[in-house]
Structure formats: C-alpha cells, structure tokens
Design a protein around this motif. Sequence first.
Motif, PDB file in Angstrom:
ATOM      1  N   HIS A   1       1.980  13.023  -0.244  1.00  0.00           N
ATOM      2  CA  HIS A   1       0.921  12.505   0.594  1.00  0.00           C
ATOM      3  C   HIS A   1       0.366  13.549   1.543  1.00  0.00           C
ATOM      4  CE1 HIS A   1       4.682  10.384   1.738  1.00  0.00           C
ATOM      5  NE2 HIS A   1       4.452  10.907   2.918  1.00  0.00           N
TER       6      HIS A   1
ATOM      7  N   GLU B   1       3.004   7.971   9.091  1.00  0.00           N
ATOM      8  CA  GLU B   1       4.119   7.120   8.639  1.00  0.00           C
ATOM      9  C   GLU B   1       5.400   7.400   9.426  1.00  0.00           C
ATOM     10  OE1 GLU B   1       4.719   6.839   4.436  1.00  0.00           O
ATOM     11  OE2 GLU B   1       2.769   5.894   4.121  1.00  0.00           O
TER      12      GLU B   1
ATOM     13  N   ARG C   1       0.902   4.146  -2.947  1.00  0.00           N
ATOM     14  CA  ARG C   1       0.748   5.581  -2.667  1.00  0.00           C
ATOM     15  C   ARG C   1       1.910   6.369  -3.255  1.00  0.00           C
ATOM     16  NH1 ARG C   1      -0.873   5.069   3.714  1.00  0.00           N
ATOM     17  NH2 ARG C   1      -3.088   4.650   3.441  1.00  0.00           N
ATOM     18  N   ARG C   2       3.117   5.866  -3.018  1.00  0.00           N
ATOM     19  CA  ARG C   2       4.303   6.572  -3.535  1.00  0.00           C
ATOM     20  C   ARG C   2       4.230   6.675  -5.058  1.00  0.00           C
ATOM     21  NH1 ARG C   2       5.561   6.553   1.402  1.00  0.00           N
ATOM     22  NH2 ARG C   2       3.435   7.293   1.217  1.00  0.00           N
TER      23      ARG C   2
ATOM     24  N   ARG D   1       0.841  -1.198   0.000  1.00  0.00           N
ATOM     25  CA  ARG D   1       0.000   0.000   0.000  1.00  0.00           C
ATOM     26  C   ARG D   1       0.875   1.247   0.000  1.00  0.00           C
ATOM     27  NH1 ARG D   1      -4.108   0.014   4.662  1.00  0.00           N
ATOM     28  NH2 ARG D   1      -2.148   0.011   5.780  1.00  0.00           N
ATOM     29  N   ARG D   2       1.940   1.209   0.779  1.00  0.00           N
ATOM     30  CA  ARG D   2       2.853   2.359   0.761  1.00  0.00           C
ATOM     31  C   ARG D   2       3.435   2.562  -0.628  1.00  0.00           C
ATOM     32  NH1 ARG D   2       6.784   3.294   5.954  1.00  0.00           N
ATOM     33  NH2 ARG D   2       5.191   3.477   7.552  1.00  0.00           N
TER      34      ARG D   2
END
Lengths: 803, 344
Positions: B107, B115, A507-508, A503-504
């Motif tokens: 983000h 995070e 997103r990136r 998921r990270r």
Amino acid sequence: MLVSLNWLSQYVDLEGYSADELAELITKGGIEVETVESLNKGIKGVVIGHVLECVGHPDADKLSVCKVDIGEEEPVQIICGAANIAKGQYVAVAKVGAVLPGNFKIKKAKLRGEPSHGMICSLQELGIESKLVQKEYAEGIFVFSDEVTPGEDALEYLNLNDNVLELGLTPNRADAMNMIGIAYEVGAVLNRPISLPSPELVRSEENAEDYVSVRVENEENTPYYGATIIKDITVKPSPQWLVNRLVSAGIRPINNVVDITNFVLLEYGQPLHAFDYDRFGSKEVVVRRANQGEKIVTLDDTERTLSSDHLVITNGTNPVAVAGVMGGADSEVQQDTTTVLLEAAYFNSKLVRKSSKDLGLRSDSSARFEKGIDRNRVVPASERAAQLMQELAGGTVLRGVSEQGARHIEAKDVTVEVSRINQVLGTEISESDVAAIFDRLQFSYKNFGGTFTVQVPPRRPDITITEDLIEEVGRLYGYDNVPATLPITESTPGQLTDFQLKRRRVRRLLEGAGLYQAVTYSLTSPAKRVFFSDESPEAIRLAMPMSEERSELRTSLLPHLLEAAQYNINRQLENLAFYETASVFLPSGSDLPEEQEHLAGVMTGLWQEHPWQKEKKPADFFVIKGIVEEIAEDLGLEDRLTFVRAEEPKLHPGRTAAIQLDGELIGYIGQLHPEVEKELDLPETYVFELNLEKVLKANVAHLKYAKLPRFPSVTRDVALVVDETLEAAEVKRVIKEVGGDKLVDINLFDVYQGEHLEDGKKSLAFSLRYYNPEQTLTEEEVKNAHDRVLQAVEEQFGAALRS
Amino acid sequence: MQERLQTLKEEALTQIEAASSMKELQDIRVAYLGKKGPITEILRGMGKLSAEERPKMGQLANDIRAAISEKLDEKTQVMEKAAVEEKLKEETIDITLPGRPVKKGNHHPLTRVIEEIEDLFLGMGFSIAEGPEVETDYYNFEALNLPKDHPARDMQDSFYVTEETLLRTHTSPMQARTMEKLNGEGPVKIIVPGKVYRRDTDDATHSHQFMQIEGLMVGEDVRMSDLKGVLQSFAKKMFGEEREIRLRPSFFPFTEPSVEMDISCFNCGGSGCSVCKSTGWIEILGGGMVHPNVLRMSGFDPEKVTGFAFGMGPERIAMLKYGIDDIRHFYTNDSRFIKQFKHI
C-alpha cells in the motif's frame, strides 16, 4: 510582525535574556517566534568618519579623494566613488581590516594610482535591504544627519547591533501587532513590569474645531473619528533613532510626518493618517459609504473604483481616503506641507476587510483594523503622534480634537472559577497562582472564594468567555506543567465498521495479487473527468478553479490512474500494476454531490516473471479478471458477480465486459482500446473500475461450515465441440441448469481451436463432478445426470462430443 | 554331494559379489535358488542317501540356500542404496539461484501511516468516522465557530463549488456531523481520516490535496491532560518510545485553549540538527479543548461535557518518519517511490 529587541527594551527590561532565550520563552507563552535575526550581518570595524577634504581624483572623473577623520591621530585618505560624497559630511567608514557582510574584508588599496585606506559605506553595503533605504541614500553613501563623533562605532548609531524577532501571529492575537501589546505580553511572560510612553502635549490657543468639523454618517461603521490639527510643520528627514525603528520593523523611512504615523502605528497599533490640510479641499470631514462607482486615486497612484460596500473619508464632496485602508493621492503630505490634519479613528473591522479584499489592497493599516484594534488607544495614539510632530517637525498642536463618537469603552467582565480551570486543564493550580497570573497579565479582577471576575481590557478583544481565561492561565502556568493522563470515561469498543474492514481486505488482496496502491488527485480537467460512456454529463465544477487542469471533480478514477501509468512508462518503468480506492463525485440534485467510493485498477507489461526459469506471464484480460473474481470470492460474492460482454468506446470492442452484481451493472473490465493506448502512448493495458460501495455493502450470509464429504464423488470429463462464438459461460449455465442437484462442480479445463477441428468451431472441455452427500452415488444416478447434460448441450448448441 | 553343495555356494557367492546390476542379482537368485536350480536338484536326489545322512544333507542345503539368499539381500540393499545415492546426486541443484518471487504489491505510504494511526486509536477505543469531501459551508466553517467574515478563514483559502458548498479544508466537519447524530449523549471518541483540499499551488511543501486525521473525544471530565496523555502515546508509537512531547499555546477557532504539539527530534534526540532546524523539537499537530460554541451548536451542553480535538497531517508524518523530501511524491505515483514502502 518584526520586533526589535532594542526597541522593546524601551518598555520592558530584557536584561539577562539572550535573543534566543527570549524567543523560546515567548514561543512557549503562545506567540510563535519564527526567526531570530541579527541585524549585524558579520560587520566589524566600521566607524564614523568626518570628511575633512574632498577633491576630484586626478585620473578618474567619477572618483573623489577624501581626507577623513576617523578618530585616529591622523586623518586617512579614502577614495570614494559615490556621487553624493562631499566635504563636511559624517559618514560610515569601513577601516582597513574591517569586515563587511559576506565576509568582505577591507584592505589597503590603490585606485588609479591614489592610495585608499578604507571604504566609505552605503547602507546596502552594511547589510540593509535596498527597499528599506531612504530615497536620498539609495544611490550613494549614507550621511549622518545627527551630531556624531568621529571614531565611534557606526553600528550603534545605525542600530545594527540589534536583534529582531519575527513573530508568527495567529489571528486572535491582534493585540501583539504593536510594540506596546508585545511589551504587555513579554512583561507577562517574564513577570516584569512595563513602562509605557506618556505623551505630553503643549497645545496652542487656536481650536481644531475652527479648522475642521467631523461628521460620521453611521456610528456603527465608525464608532469613533477624531481629527487633530498641527500647524507650522516642516517636512524633512526623520532623526536617526526614528529611522532605525522603522528599518528594524521593515518599513522604509520617507519623511518625518509619514514616519511618525508609521512609528505610532507600530508602537500603539493604531493606524493614523496624515492629510495635508491645505490640500484637503474643504473644512469638513464626512465619513460615509462610497457611492456606487465612485473613484479615488490612492497613495500608490492607482485609480480605484468603489462601491457602497466601502467606507470612505470625504471632504464633503469627494473621497480623500478609503477608510482604514489607504489615503488618497490628492491630499497626501508633501515637501511643502505646513498644516496636517491627523486622523485617528476606529473603523468597523468587517468593512475594512471588505474594502481591502475587494480592492486587492492590503496595508499595515488594514491588517490591523481587520483584526481589531484597541478602542481605548485611539486617542492616546493620536496624542503620541502630535507630540512627535511637535518635537520632530516643529509643529504647533491646536487645542482640542474635532471628533464624533465615544473615546472610551468599558472593560468587559469575564468570570472563571479556579475549580473549572483545573477541571478543564487537568491541573491543580492554586487560587493564589491564578491571581498571580492575572497580575502578570495586568488584568484587574475581583476574587470571591476562587471565583474570579476579570475585567478584560479592550486591548485584548480575543478574551470574551471563560475558556479564554482558562487558556490565559494555562499558557502562563505552562503546558509543560500540565500532567499527561489517560481519559477516565466509560470504555467504548474501538473497531472498524464492516465497510472499513472489508475495504482493508480488498486492498490487502489486491496487493497480494501484485498491485500497488496509488493515490491520485480528485480535481481534474473536463477532458479527464470522464472515462465511461454512461458517466454523468454534468460535472461538479469549482466556482473559481486555480487552473483548468484542476477545475472539476472526477467522475471516474481511471483517467488519473492511466496518467500515473503514463508517468511511469515515460521513465522506462514498464511492468505496472496499480489500484486506487477513492471517491467519485456525481451531481445529486441536492446541495451536496453524491460521493461514491470506486475501485479501479490498471495493469500493463509483465504480471509475473521468473527470468532464469524463462517464464513470463504478461498481464492480460484473464489476469485482471481473475483478480476481480478473487475479490468477489473473498467477499462471498463469487456466485453473484458476473461478467457480460459489453462495449465501451475507450475499451477494446472484443475484450470488454460489464461487471454485474446480482444482475446490476457496477463497473467495467477490459483492455484499453488500441486507439486510446496510442493516444496515451501506452502499451497493451488492461483496466477495471467498479463501484466499491455496492460490492462492500452487499449483504452476505455469515460464513457457515459445510460437512466434509463422507462418500466418494464421481468425476466425468466432457469435451464439447461448439461454434467459436459461443461463450463458455453460456455453456456452463446450461450444464448447471440441467445437471441436477448431484452436479456440484463444473470446471472448464481446456479450450482448443485449430487442427482436427472444423473452421469456426472450438472445443470446450469441462470436468463435471457429481456428489451425493447422503450416500454413495450409483452408476445410474451419474449416468442419468450426465446424459441430461449431454442432451441439453447438443439440443441447445449443437454441441458434439469430441472424440 | 556335500562337496558339490559347497562348490555351488562358493560359485554363487562369487557371482553375487561380482554382480553389477539388479538384473544380474535377479538372474543369480533364479539360477541358484529357483525351482529348477542346482540346489533344488540336489535336494531332489536326497532320496538316494541314507536315513542318517538325509537330515544332515538337508540341513546343509538349507543353510547354503539361506547363505546365498542372505548374501543376495545384502548385495541388493547395497545396490539400491547406491542407486538412490546416484539419483540424489543427479537431482542436486544450485541452491544459490534466486527463488521464484511471489510478486506482491503494497500500500501507499499514506495508507500505511493512516492505518498505523487508525490501529493505535482503535486500540484506545476510538472508532473511525468518514465524511463527505464536498462539504457545506456550515459544517466546514460555521459549526466550527468560524462564522462568515471570520478573519481566521484567511488561514485556509478554499475551493468553493457554490456559495454554500466547498471542498472540505479539513476533516473537522465530522466533529459536528458526528456529535449532531448523538443528540447530546456522549461519549464521543472518533478519528476522521480523509482527503482535504486547499487553494495552494503545488510545490515541494504544498499540495492542493492532502490527507488529514482529525481526532475528537467528548465526555464528562475530559481534560487537557488527557489530550496530552493520548498524544504522548501517539508520539511514542509513531516516532519511538524515547520521544517526549511538548504543548505550545496556539490558536484555532474551534478549540479553546488551543495548542500545537511538538515532539523531541527523533533525528538528534533534541540536541539540534537540520531536521528540527536546531530547535530540538518538531511540530507535529494542532489541537485543544473543544470550543464551547462548537459543543453547543452540535447539541452538547458545555456545562456538562468537555472534549478535546486534534488534527494532523499524514503527509507531514510520513515525510518526517521516512525522510521524504517532496510532498508531490505522494501524488505522482512513481512506482519506484511506492515500492519502497513494502517491508514492515
């Protein structure tokens, strides 16, 4: 809870500490002091004055000309506009040169020709809130009822030199909802002794039991109920000291009887109720559950309808009070009341809470009962109130109390070992330090070799287990004195799960592609809940929404993302690219809904722009599709994610695709339907939404290295003329099918329609790369494969080679 | 013959000197050194010379050829260099013009804060647990020592869906959910980020939806001093190495003892300012030692293990850290707001 420091100092010596220092110490001890308020709002030069003369102003109907003794050699003349001014009164005078709240300076003045040397003040002018001013002074100046001396500082008499702490009490510290409880706490924090009131009562020969009987139907609901009778009462205003106490606590003074019950409520934490005995309606008190639909008019002149969930005090026939919440209007103490039936009881906290909640009626009384009061303070509190009625209202207290239930309960034993305290806190507190802390708290205990058995007094119902005692020791030992250590436990790998890691990455990747992450609300309106036609028709709906706008849990992310786009468009922000990852909520048939994590994106305006090079790349279908394809490639799903022409009512019929993973529908991509764009006032807008869980949870083989090519490959370009409706993916599929294992790459590099081509035709140009990992390809191998391709596309699509 | 050769040399060198293009140089090379050129011709006529003179003359002719050739090469190089220079000059650009931007997004500030905190705790051996946003009353309240009718339930008015399910009011339900799965076998080290919901009217400081990060550590001999140590690392990482923390006693039904943590004000350093309301301290989070009832209900023996838990609000942390003045900014998604969180 508002705590006057002048009042508190009656019970515990506060000498040597400023209000701010006390606030800091009390906060560190565990009760947060939210504000420290000085009651003096900048007043200087206000003294007591004696009105010696008072005559009408010759030129003004509403003004009076007064001669006032303010303790100086000569009386001064002051013009006063209050209607209640009269000769003989003792009043608060702001002298010439005085300062009132708001930096209002008093100067010599002439009013309609008459000189005025000062101002006679109302309480509001001295900074007291209107809602706290006694009714008789609400519209005019304040008049002292006690004996006072002209010239003395009026602020002292009005308690305006006091400081008040506002406590933010956590629900466990109901013990600190009264001055005695706070005295215990502050005594423990400062390590100083406390002194409590010890009411002394002179009782008459008559028996209370001859005046009233008490019957409690259920002792679980009402463990104790006591009625004290006080005769010969004169209802009148309270003395100034009592008024001051109430005002400092934020309660408006009414009359001596009511003020006394409020005062004792504040002092002991025991809610009391004074009934007018002659208006009570019988000689018996019956405490019972209300009958369904039974009605009572409460003190606030509101008719309340009760149910059997509610506990009431009755006169045997009708309810006269909602137990622990509020009394009834019929039996209220009035100006002519002479005999008072004083109720002091212990009601079940849950029942009081229930009544208070159902009736929407919160009072100082219910707030205390709900959180639990000190069982052992019920009777002393009623004695304190009786004593004050004797003292301040001329009352005669009858012998005995009509009562039911036990007056006392025993202290509870809770045990703690010093070693356990230190184990939990990570400290090295000695046995004697622990003992000293329990002494400061005024807890009795027995200590056998470091094992303390503490008798917890009923005033602290929050302490029931060992850990509660550890907290008491810890907070008074001081958390500042607890060291900061790092845990000594077996080491654990701290890592993201596969899902979290992917998921990270997603997103990136989206951010790298130019999208900004948005976060929108989960709660939505029925109209905005749904975007796609295949969404659940049923919603997860709140039982009691605050508004229709936030009444259902969303089943798709796009409506709120589009709302965000709208918000920006309305602010002339035109080039937008947002994505969001969040859960949607679907009915599942079991207790909890299915929560599915989705990914959605919205793009409109320019995607890339290089102004001086005059290059503009608007967001379009292929931009947003490329981004989704990139995600698939990043996750190793490039061959498994496919786009299939689809129709969705809110999307453009010619520019919409279903997104499939291994042939299963997981979402949609397309342009908003122009009608939807118009409705939302959006320009051309492209969107996608997909089930992110499916994508992230798809099993993917480990990445493996492929050998670098050792032989040259051969590339053949081919331009095919086909019907314009034929989809490129279909042609590619057929090419791939027949191309054989040597055909390793099929790249579409040109799409052409127009001049030199028949109407209804288009040209698709592919670059086909052939490769054999074992040896150099022969011309024949390539030719065979390529011929198969050409033959197949011709047979299947009538594709002609473009010359 | 000798004279003629010398003359030719002079002529050639003069012409080379005067040449202004590569073409001319090429022509000169062909004219003088080519097979039909005068030198070749002279050399052809050497047969008429004496045996004595022949080598001498041959030598001379070759020398002259070499001299011309050398001069030609020299001149070619010069001209090539000039041509390159000319080309470079033509290619010169205005290097102050703006570069071609690689347009990237970034983000959301809440993800940024979450995070950062996740990574800090991952480094300390915690893992990240996530749980449902619609919860049962049991996990949201009862398993956290908040039975029905508990007065502390007033602290967080909730959005119920049915009598037994509601939008979670904190991420603490994952304490019980995680511990239950472990059947009493520790250690437990998790943090739980996620959305939570409370019945609040949205304004500058309230939001009916917001984020929370819950932390839980349970094991043998987990102490309150460990909580202090862990939170100290957190405070320094998020708000700067110079930060001090203090714990104040507080109350939460699921911890005993309970604390609130303040950090020394990062704005004024503790001397008092508007950020810390002149107190020098800023309230950041709540926590404490896990209540024995919570451990017991989730299958752990409070006689054998202890634990700490804490909960914090990423909105609050972001607001403090970046000086954001209105919580609604996090949810309106104004692109001018989100774009501010691009750089590191």
